[in-house]
Structures are given as structure tokens and as C-alpha cells.
Design an enzyme around this catalytic site. Structure first.
Site, PDB file in Angstrom:
ATOM      1  N   THR A  28    -141.731  62.642 -43.808  1.00 55.35           N
ATOM      2  CA  THR A  28    -140.542  63.198 -43.144  1.00 55.35           C
ATOM      3  C   THR A  28    -139.453  63.459 -44.177  1.00 55.35           C
ATOM      4  O   THR A  28    -139.333  62.708 -45.153  1.00 55.35           O
ATOM      5  CB  THR A  28    -140.054  62.197 -42.072  1.00 55.35           C
ATOM      6  N   GLY A  29    -138.660  64.505 -43.931  1.00 51.82           N
ATOM      7  CA  GLY A  29    -137.550  64.823 -44.821  1.00 51.82           C
ATOM      8  C   GLY A  29    -137.729  66.189 -45.458  1.00 51.82           C
ATOM      9  O   GLY A  29    -138.722  66.881 -45.216  1.00 51.82           O
ATOM     10  N   ALA A  85    -139.023  60.108 -50.744  1.00 49.17           N
ATOM     11  CA  ALA A  85    -138.467  58.812 -51.154  1.00 49.17           C
ATOM     12  C   ALA A  85    -136.978  58.993 -51.439  1.00 49.17           C
ATOM     13  O   ALA A  85    -136.528  60.082 -51.802  1.00 49.17           O
ATOM     14  CB  ALA A  85    -139.174  58.307 -52.405  1.00 49.17           C
ATOM     15  N   LYS A  96    -137.029  54.020 -48.764  1.00 47.72           N
ATOM     16  CA  LYS A  96    -137.172  55.194 -47.916  1.00 47.72           C
ATOM     17  C   LYS A  96    -136.326  55.014 -46.657  1.00 47.72           C
ATOM     18  O   LYS A  96    -135.859  53.928 -46.373  1.00 47.72           O
ATOM     19  CB  LYS A  96    -138.642  55.370 -47.483  1.00 47.72           C
ATOM     20  N   GLY A  99    -133.828  59.507 -43.799  1.00 41.93           N
ATOM     21  CA  GLY A  99    -134.075  60.368 -42.642  1.00 41.93           C
ATOM     22  C   GLY A  99    -134.354  59.606 -41.360  1.00 41.93           C
ATOM     23  O   GLY A  99    -134.588  60.216 -40.308  1.00 41.93           O
ATOM     24  N   GLU A 105    -143.057  55.771 -40.801  1.00 41.05           N
ATOM     25  CA  GLU A 105    -143.574  55.996 -42.163  1.00 41.05           C
ATOM     26  C   GLU A 105    -144.304  54.762 -42.686  1.00 41.05           C
ATOM     27  O   GLU A 105    -145.338  54.868 -43.340  1.00 41.05           O
ATOM     28  CB  GLU A 105    -142.420  56.369 -43.094  1.00 41.05           C
TER      29      GLU A 105
HETATM   30  C1  5RP Z   1    -137.211  59.746 -44.080  1.00 37.45           C
HETATM   31  C2  5RP Z   1    -137.480  59.446 -45.494  1.00 37.45           C
HETATM   32  C3  5RP Z   1    -137.459  60.599 -46.449  1.00 37.45           C
HETATM   33  O1  5RP Z   1    -138.755  60.791 -46.922  1.00 37.45           O
HETATM   34  C4  5RP Z   1    -136.507  60.306 -47.561  1.00 37.45           C
HETATM   35  O2  5RP Z   1    -135.235  60.048 -46.993  1.00 37.45           O
HETATM   36  C5  5RP Z   1    -136.405  61.482 -48.537  1.00 37.45           C
HETATM   37  O3  5RP Z   1    -135.837  62.579 -47.892  1.00 37.45           O
HETATM   38  P1  5RP Z   1    -135.608  63.948 -48.666  1.00 37.45           P
HETATM   39  O4  5RP Z   1    -136.944  64.436 -49.083  1.00 37.45           O
HETATM   40  O5  5RP Z   1    -134.966  64.843 -47.632  1.00 37.45           O
HETATM   41  O6  5RP Z   1    -134.702  63.669 -49.832  1.00 37.45           O
HETATM   42  O7  5RP Z   1    -137.727  58.341 -45.906  1.00 37.45           O
HETATM   43  O8  5RP Z   1    -137.166  58.582 -43.313  1.00 37.45           O
END
Ligand code: 5RP
Length: 229
Positions: A28-29, A85, A96, A99, A105
Site C-alpha cells: 500500500t502507498g 516503507a 511502515k 498510509g 501489511e
Molecule cells: C502504508 C505503508 C506504506 O507502504 C509506506 O507508508 C510508504 O508509503 P509511500 O510509498 O507512499 O512513501 O506502510 O501503510
């Protein structure tokens, strides 16, 4: 070159590990979204995979690209998960959950034979701990859990649009800043032992490899020891 370009480079390097016949965990993200889009292109060209998603948003994106997505409740084992991450060190101790999807996850990562994180190089740190550690909390226990978290971790209830943020399973997120995260295993055990804490964003044993891109150059870190040993 922007950070988003580097996210895409890391994602496109990691999907080279995906083979037909695999069950793939979709993170996710914004970085994971690049990975899902890359997989969508590969599926359109004939890659035959089954997937599970770590969030409603990732499931919707994947389905919109023609990727088969199954309910994780029906899938006991995942071959390979690729996820984003917020911080990683070179030992693959990872934070993590910015998001808000860290509980799903963590479940999908634990079910996975191999887990890869993908990120732009700014996420690579000498030691994790500058980023807040997200903690998923049962709303019923909010007051109690916040009181206990305040003993060590400066808890901040995550808000969205003036309301407490809710995860995909309608739980709260409390973002925690540890004054001292030099022993993340101790912090993780402490968090997990608080009744009302459902999960947290410290991934200390789950991650097998990281693809990190800086100015278009992708570096791959591999865990030195098998995580199951
Ligand atoms: C969501 C997460 C995401 O993978 C992490 O926050 C990284 O997000 P991004 O790729 O938008 O920087 O852990 O829960």
C-alpha cells in the site's frame, strides 16, 4: 529526478522477481502503486499471477488494471510480497504504516515466503526511529492505550478531515515517537503486549530484501540471515 521517479525505479526493479504462477502480496502507498501499475502492464502482456492486497485502495487499483485479487481470508500462503516503507536501515529493520495499512501489511508479510520493500533512497537511514511508529488501536480502548503509550512514546492520535483517522477495518491509528528506539525488538514486544493494541508499524523480522532508488540508481539490500532462523 524526483522522489516519485525513484519510487517508480525501485518498484520496476522489484517486479522482476515476479513469476507466473505466484501468489503476490500487493503493498500500500505511492511506491506500491507504482509496483501495482507495473504488474498491471505485465499481466496485460501475459503474466499469470494471483494476488492479495494489503488495503482496499490497492485492491481497487489492481482490479482496475485487470489483476486477479483474492480475499486474503481465503489465502493461507503468499509467495512474494512487495510493499513500501517509511524507514529502513541496512539490517532491514523497517518502519511502515504512514498510509495506515500496517496491520494488514503485517499479516500479508507474515504469510509470505519472501517480502521485499521498495522505496526512494531518502527512506534509507542509519538507524530507524526518526519516523513515528504507527500503532493500530481498538477505539473501545483508546483512552487506556493512549495513557500507556504516553509512558514511552509521545502518542498522537492520527486525524483526517477533523475526525480521528480510521483504518480499512475501522480502527484508530496512534503515531508514536519513541525517545529511544535503540532496541526496536523491546519496543515492539512492549507495544504488542498492550491490550487494545492490534498491531504496529515495526517490521523487524519480516523483510527479506529492499530495493532503494536514488537518482535513478537502484540498490538492492538482502537480509544476511534467513528470517526464519
Ligand atoms: C502504508 C505503508 C506504506 O507502504 C509506506 O507508508 C510508504 O508509503 P509511500 O510509498 O507512499 O512513501 O506502510 O501503510
Amino acid at each position: 529526478m524526483s522522489a516519485d521517479d525513484d519510487k517508480r525505479f525501485a518498484a520496476e526493479a522489484a517486479v522482476a522477481e515476479v513469476r507466473s504462477g505466484m501468489v503476490v502480496g500487493l503493498g500500500t502507498g505511492s511506491t506500491a502503486a507504482h509496483m501495482i501499475r507495473a504488474l498491471g502492464r505485465m499481466v496485460a502482456e501475459g503474466l499469470d499471477i494471483d494476488t492479495v492486497a494489503t488495503s482496499v485502495a490497492s485492491a481497487e487499483l489492481a482490479r482496475s488494471l485487470g489483476i486477479r485479487v483474492h480475499d486474503f481470508a481465503d489465502v493461507p500462503r503468499v509467495d512474494l510480497t512487495i510493499d513500501g516503507a517509511d524507514e529502513t536501515d541496512d539490517r532491514l529493520l523497517v518502519v511502515k504504516g504512514a498510509g495506515g495499512a500496517m496491520l494488514r501489511e503485517k499479516c500479508v508479510a507474515a504469510a509470505s515466503t519472501r517480502m521485499i520493500v521498495i522505496a526512494d533512497g531518502a527512506k534509507r537511514v542509519p538507524a530507524i526511529g526518526a519516523a513515528r511508529v504507527p500503532v493500530e488501536v481498538l477505539p473501545f480502548a483508546r483512552g487506556f492505550v493512549m495513557r500507556i503509550l504516553a509512558e514511552r512514546a509521545d502518542p498522537a492520535l492520527r486525524m483526517a478531515g477533523g475526525e480521528p483517522y480510521r483504518t480499512d477495518q475501522d480502527m484508530l491509528v496512534v503515531d508514536c515517537l519513541f525517545g529511544d528506539l535503540s532496541d526496536p525488538h523491546d519496543a515492539a514486544a512492549w507495544l504488542q503486549a498492550i491490550p487494545g493494541v492490534l498491531g504496529h508499524g515495526l517490521f523487524l523480522t519480516e523483510v527479506d530484501a529492499a530495493y532503494l532508488a536514488t537518482d535513478g540508481v537502484v540498490t538492492k539490500l538482502e537480509r544476511a540471515v534467513d528470517r526464519d532462523q
